[in-house]
Every structure is written in C-alpha cells, then in structure tokens.
Design a protein around this motif. Structure first.
Motif, PDB file in Angstrom:
ATOM      1  N   GLY A   1     -80.821  21.376 -88.919  1.00  0.00           N
ATOM      2  CA  GLY A   1     -80.531  21.913 -87.584  1.00  0.00           C
ATOM      3  C   GLY A   1     -79.424  21.127 -86.928  1.00  0.00           C
ATOM      4  N   GLY A   2     -78.351  21.818 -86.643  1.00  0.00           N
ATOM      5  CA  GLY A   2     -77.273  21.186 -85.898  1.00  0.00           C
ATOM      6  C   GLY A   2     -76.249  20.502 -86.786  1.00  0.00           C
ATOM      7  N   GLY A   3     -75.161  20.145 -86.129  1.00  0.00           N
ATOM      8  CA  GLY A   3     -73.995  19.647 -86.837  1.00  0.00           C
ATOM      9  C   GLY A   3     -74.180  18.300 -87.530  1.00  0.00           C
ATOM     10  N   VAL A   4     -74.965  17.410 -86.927  1.00  0.00           N
ATOM     11  CA  VAL A   4     -75.098  16.068 -87.501  1.00  0.00           C
ATOM     12  C   VAL A   4     -75.777  16.137 -88.868  1.00  0.00           C
TER      13      VAL A   4
ATOM     14  N   ASP B   1     -72.475  25.955 -99.604  1.00  0.00           N
ATOM     15  CA  ASP B   1     -72.930  27.351 -99.547  1.00  0.00           C
ATOM     16  C   ASP B   1     -72.505  28.016 -98.242  1.00  0.00           C
ATOM     17  N   LYS B   2     -72.407  27.219 -97.197  1.00  0.00           N
ATOM     18  CA  LYS B   2     -72.038  27.745 -95.881  1.00  0.00           C
ATOM     19  C   LYS B   2     -70.592  28.228 -95.839  1.00  0.00           C
ATOM     20  N   ASN B   3     -69.740  27.625 -96.656  1.00  0.00           N
ATOM     21  CA  ASN B   3     -68.302  27.885 -96.500  1.00  0.00           C
ATOM     22  C   ASN B   3     -67.584  28.410 -97.732  1.00  0.00           C
TER      23      ASN B   3
ATOM     24  N   SER C   1     -75.497  30.072 -83.723  1.00  0.00           N
ATOM     25  CA  SER C   1     -75.761  28.816 -83.013  1.00  0.00           C
ATOM     26  C   SER C   1     -77.248  28.596 -82.902  1.00  0.00           C
ATOM     27  N   ARG C   2     -77.628  27.341 -82.758  1.00  0.00           N
ATOM     28  CA  ARG C   2     -79.017  27.079 -82.382  1.00  0.00           C
ATOM     29  C   ARG C   2     -79.289  27.805 -81.068  1.00  0.00           C
ATOM     30  N   PHE C   3     -80.562  28.219 -80.842  1.00  0.00           N
ATOM     31  CA  PHE C   3     -80.870  28.865 -79.563  1.00  0.00           C
ATOM     32  C   PHE C   3     -81.005  27.775 -78.500  1.00  0.00           C
TER      33      PHE C   3
ATOM     34  N   LEU D   1     -77.014  25.697 -73.757  1.00  0.00           N
ATOM     35  CA  LEU D   1     -75.602  25.308 -73.710  1.00  0.00           C
ATOM     36  C   LEU D   1     -74.735  26.165 -74.628  1.00  0.00           C
ATOM     37  N   LYS D   2     -75.357  26.899 -75.542  1.00  0.00           N
ATOM     38  CA  LYS D   2     -74.581  27.814 -76.393  1.00  0.00           C
ATOM     39  C   LYS D   2     -74.421  29.181 -75.714  1.00  0.00           C
ATOM     40  N   ASP D   3     -75.116  29.366 -74.612  1.00  0.00           N
ATOM     41  CA  ASP D   3     -75.013  30.559 -73.760  1.00  0.00           C
ATOM     42  C   ASP D   3     -75.159  31.901 -74.494  1.00  0.00           C
TER      43      ASP D   3
ATOM     44  N   GLY E   1     -77.142  34.908 -84.216  1.00  0.00           N
ATOM     45  CA  GLY E   1     -78.024  34.387 -85.258  1.00  0.00           C
ATOM     46  C   GLY E   1     -78.158  32.889 -85.133  1.00  0.00           C
ATOM     47  N   GLY E   2     -79.358  32.413 -85.372  1.00  0.00           N
ATOM     48  CA  GLY E   2     -79.528  30.966 -85.332  1.00  0.00           C
ATOM     49  C   GLY E   2     -80.973  30.588 -85.508  1.00  0.00           C
ATOM     50  N   GLY E   3     -81.169  29.318 -85.691  1.00  0.00           N
ATOM     51  CA  GLY E   3     -82.522  28.820 -85.858  1.00  0.00           C
ATOM     52  C   GLY E   3     -82.806  27.794 -84.789  1.00  0.00           C
ATOM     53  N   THR E   4     -83.682  26.911 -85.132  1.00  0.00           N
ATOM     54  CA  THR E   4     -84.057  25.860 -84.192  1.00  0.00           C
ATOM     55  C   THR E   4     -83.909  24.537 -84.921  1.00  0.00           C
TER      56      THR E   4
ATOM     57  N   GLU F   1     -76.546  32.973 -96.198  1.00  0.00           N
ATOM     58  CA  GLU F   1     -76.676  34.075 -95.227  1.00  0.00           C
ATOM     59  C   GLU F   1     -75.735  33.876 -94.046  1.00  0.00           C
ATOM     60  N   ILE F   2     -75.691  32.641 -93.555  1.00  0.00           N
ATOM     61  CA  ILE F   2     -74.791  32.369 -92.419  1.00  0.00           C
ATOM     62  C   ILE F   2     -73.347  32.612 -92.845  1.00  0.00           C
ATOM     63  N   ASN F   3     -73.018  32.126 -94.019  1.00  0.00           N
ATOM     64  CA  ASN F   3     -71.678  32.346 -94.574  1.00  0.00           C
ATOM     65  C   ASN F   3     -71.368  33.855 -94.601  1.00  0.00           C
TER      66      ASN F   3
ATOM     67  N   GLY G   1     -68.336  21.540 -82.190  1.00  0.00           N
ATOM     68  CA  GLY G   1     -68.331  22.997 -82.413  1.00  0.00           C
ATOM     69  C   GLY G   1     -68.005  23.342 -83.850  1.00  0.00           C
ATOM     70  N   LEU G   2     -68.876  22.901 -84.755  1.00  0.00           N
ATOM     71  CA  LEU G   2     -68.620  23.137 -86.185  1.00  0.00           C
ATOM     72  C   LEU G   2     -68.636  24.618 -86.554  1.00  0.00           C
ATOM     73  N   THR G   3     -69.365  25.409 -85.776  1.00  0.00           N
ATOM     74  CA  THR G   3     -69.391  26.842 -86.097  1.00  0.00           C
ATOM     75  C   THR G   3     -67.986  27.430 -85.957  1.00  0.00           C
ATOM     76  N   VAL G   4     -67.221  26.874 -85.044  1.00  0.00           N
ATOM     77  CA  VAL G   4     -65.833  27.339 -84.887  1.00  0.00           C
ATOM     78  C   VAL G   4     -65.022  26.946 -86.119  1.00  0.00           C
ATOM     79  N   THR G   5     -65.205  25.719 -86.561  1.00  0.00           N
ATOM     80  CA  THR G   5     -64.488  25.261 -87.767  1.00  0.00           C
ATOM     81  C   THR G   5     -64.819  26.175 -88.947  1.00  0.00           C
ATOM     82  N   GLU G   6     -66.113  26.483 -89.074  1.00  0.00           N
ATOM     83  CA  GLU G   6     -66.548  27.341 -90.189  1.00  0.00           C
ATOM     84  C   GLU G   6     -65.890  28.716 -90.118  1.00  0.00           C
ATOM     85  N   ALA G   7     -65.818  29.255 -88.904  1.00  0.00           N
ATOM     86  CA  ALA G   7     -65.216  30.584 -88.735  1.00  0.00           C
ATOM     87  C   ALA G   7     -63.724  30.542 -89.054  1.00  0.00           C
TER      88      ALA G   7
END
Ligand code: UDP
Length: 407
Positions: A40-43, A194-196, A224-226, A229-231, A253-256, A292-294, A313-319
């Motif tokens: 969960g999350g970028g770290v 697998d993500k990228n 994003s995680r729910f 701050l991800k709005d 889409g996202g998890g916790t 799946e996220i990929n 904002g790693l999701t941006v990097t991935e996109a």
C-alpha cells in the motif's frame, strides 16, 4: 523478477556499469530499511523493488517493519495529514499513543544496519536506538511534502530528526531548514515491474472484462489509495462536468494500506458520490494486483491524479511512463513530473480538471504528444536505476563528511 542486466536495453550499458561500481564500494555494509507497511502506497512500492536489486548488486540490504495497533496508525495518519498542511486536531494524548508504540518498537526491533534507513514519520523514534549499534549511520527518508507542516507535529518530530546523520526529501521545495545534512532524491518507478511492463492487448482486455468495463467510450482513470487527500469525490465531480459534453466513463481504482485507517470511510463516500451512474466504476483493488493496475492505466484515454496534497505522486510517474496523457493537481511532486502543456496538464480545481480532461479527449493528437513527452521525461529522471544510484551515493556520503564521494 527482473535482474539488473535486464534494464540495460532501457537505460544503457554505462548506467548499469556505474551501479555495479558503486555497489562494489558498499560491500560488507548492512543497509537496514525500516518502515511501517509492506503493501500500500509509494514507499512499500519502491522498497519492494529497491531491496532485491540492491541485494543482487551484492549489497546486504534488509527490510524490517515496526508494529502498531489501530490507535497508533490513527495517530500517524493524522500526523501524515497535518504534516502535509491539512487542518487536523492534534491532542496531547496522540503524542502519548505515538510514544507508547514507539517505545515498544524501540524495545523489539533489532537494529543490525551499518546504515539504518528509516522511512517516514511512523518509525522515526527508533533513532533512540542509535547507540545500540556503535558507528551506525542513521538516515531519515521523508516522503511527505513538509513545506508547510502543522507546527505542533513538526516541533514534536524535530528532536528525533536532529539525531539522524542525514535526511532525504523528494524535492527541494519539500523540506525545512534543519541542522542535519539534507539530500534531495526523487522517487522512481520500476519499468520492468508488473505494474509498468508492456502488456499484450489480450491482458488489458481481460482485465476490463473482469471489471465489466467496455471500451466503447473513452476511459478516464484515477488509481489511488482511498484517501481524502487523493480527492476521489472531486474526480467524480470533474467527470460529471466532462460528461455533459463528452460521453465517457470513469474508473476510480484503489485499495487500502494497512497503516491507513481512514480508507474504508473514503471508499464509502466515493461510492455514495458515484450514485447509480453505470459509467462510474469504483473498483476496490486488492494488494498485489499490479498487472491489473497496469492494464487499467493502459486501457485509459486520460489518467487523472486530482490530489489535494501529494508526496511525489508515483501514479503520475506510472501513467507518464505508459505515455498516457495526464491531468494532475499542481501539488507535491506532480509539477516536477508534469510540465504544463508539455508532459501533461496541471489543474487547480474541479472545473480546471474537467476543462483539461475535455481538452485531451477532444484533441487526441495533442494528448498523444503530451504522453510521449511524459514518457521521455520519466525515462530521463524517474526510473529505478537513477534512484538506485542516488541511494548508493547517499550511503557512501555517510562515510564522507565533506559531501564528496570519490568514484
Ligand atoms: N497503488 C497500488 N494499489 C492501489 C493504489 C495505489 O498498488 O490500490 C500504488 C500505485 O500504483 C503507486 C503507489 O501505490 O505505485 C502510490 O504511490 P503515490 O506516490 O501515488 O501515492 P501514496 O499512496 O504513496 O500517497
């Protein structure tokens, strides 16, 4: 799992050789990473790839976790929000809860690192154990943008920070003046994870089918995680404005994360905001669903990251790596990645996000160009190999007090 040599076709021979050279200088040193969650999350995302690759390079890298109960993670989530500058009520009792759990971890976590690399505020107090490993170098890696933190929380953390030998922030604008050496290292993504990694169209189609999403209308996606701050609710509002003009669908889409107690509530609010619009897909994505996220990112026409506050904002990097046109808030590390009108579009509000999404959906050539520029920007700056090099230089710097590393 990809090996170091597998990155050569992407980043070139010299980059890989440089990594091997640096790793040679760290032989015999134990690098102990400590954070609070494996998923969960970028770290967690970064450590999952960074640690095995350091090991393959011959470095004794390890990864340990602190333990905490619901109370502790409620408090650390509030601290996280407050450090990002969100208004939160912080009570003296929270500091007590933080210290109680920290003390338990100080008693239980075994320190074995020549370099102890502590990630984020949750395990920060472990530095009290510094003397248990004489000669060890302690680094605090802050992934949060603390440029305008809640003062109470920041003042509470600073006596711990001052005991570290070095600190790392993701970008120059993220930090605060400190009497401790500061290093600026942006995060990264693994292009072969697998993500990228590239995916065949059949897999992308299968994932859409699994979630009952057809691709007969343009797809807008935020992964994003729910988290408030991800709005996610703001994303739905933006989608509704777009939908008035362009028939489209939305995936949120996202998890916790195990260290985030707020996510269930945010998920429920997001579902409520979606109502019964069949074109909105709110997808709970279990951890480990990287393919799946990929696939969802690759199936999208526009990727959104409408965060109110953001770390990197790693999701941006991935996109961007997937050459997707991105609409993202100008916060945290996002402007480092999205250069407005060059590698994506920045937004500052719901209506701004909607305007940008509309523009991209109605100008596919422009959208394609932004995506391609974004991919190149990520290739130059935000791939794991650059990050590995920076971390190894950082570790070596710990043994060179004058900030000079001789290669
Ligand atoms: N992520 C994931 N599953 C989810 C939501 C997010 O694997 O349900 C991943 C996402 O792909 C990205 C990371 O977690 O790699 C999120 O990093 P980011 O910096 O965007 O945000 P953070 O969660 O660290 O605030």
């Amino acid at each position: 799992m990809p090996k170091i040599a597998d990155y050569e076709p992407i980043v070139g021979f010299n980059t890989i050789e440089e990594l091997r050279l640096l790793a040679g200088k760290l032989q015999g040193k134990v690098i102990q990473n400590i954070n609070s969650t494996a998923v969960g999350g970028g770290v967690a995302e970064i450590l999952n790839r960074m640690v095995p690759l350091l090991q393959e390079l011959g470095i004794d890298a390890r990864w340990d976790f602190i333990k905490g109960g619901e109370n502790f993670f409620n408090v650390t989530k509030k601290f996280h929000n407050a450090l990002h500058g969100k208004s939160e009520e912080i009570t003296p009792q929270m500091f007590e809860i933080f210290m109680d759990t920290s003390q338990r971890n100080i008693d239980e976590v075994k320190i074995c690192g020549d370099i102890v690399f502590i990630h984020d505020p949750q395990p920060i107090a472990l530095v009290k154990k510094k003397t248990s490993m004489p000669g060890s170098k302690w680094i605090w890696r802050c992934h949060i943008d603390v440029s305008s933190p809640n003062k109470q929380v920041w003042d509470f953390l600073t006596p711990f920070i001052h005991q570290y030998d070095g600190t790392v922030f993701s970008a120059p604008g993220f930090s605060q003046p400190l009497p401790v050496r500061q290093f600026l290292i942006s995060p990264s993504i693994d292009p072969l994870s697998d993500k990228n990694k590239e995916l065949p169209q059949e897999i992308i189609d299968k994932v859409l089918e699994k979630y009952h999403i057809s691709n007969d209308k343009p797809i807008i996606t935020q992964i994003s995680r729910f988290d408030y701050l991800k709005d996610p609710v703001g994303v739905i509002e933006a989608y509704r404005l777009v939908k008035k003009h362009i028939d489209c669908q939305l995936i949120i889409g996202g998890g916790t994360a195990t260290d985030d107690p707020e996510s269930t509530g945010v998920f429920a609010e997001t579902q409520e905001a979606a109502g019964n619009d069949a074109d909105i897909h709110i997808l709970p994505i279990p951890s480990g669903s990287d393919v799946e996220i990929n696939a969802l990112q690759r199936a999208s026409n526009v990727i959104v990251q409408k965060s109110l506050r953001e770390g990197f904002g790693l999701t941006v990097t991935e996109a961007l790596w997937k050459a997707k046109p991105v609409v993202a808030s100008s916060t945290g590390g996002i402007p480092l990645q999205v250069k407005h009108k060059h590698s994506g579009l920045l937004c500052h509000s719901v209506s701004g996000a909607a305007y940008a999404i509309k523009q991209l959906l109605s100008s596919p050539e422009y959208a394609k160009r932004l995506g391609e520029n974004g991919r190149e920007h990520v290739k130059q700056n935000f791939l794991l190999t650059r990050h590995l090099k920076d971390y190894m230089l950082l570790f070596l710097c710990m043994y060179h007090p004058e900030d000079v590393v001789y290669l």
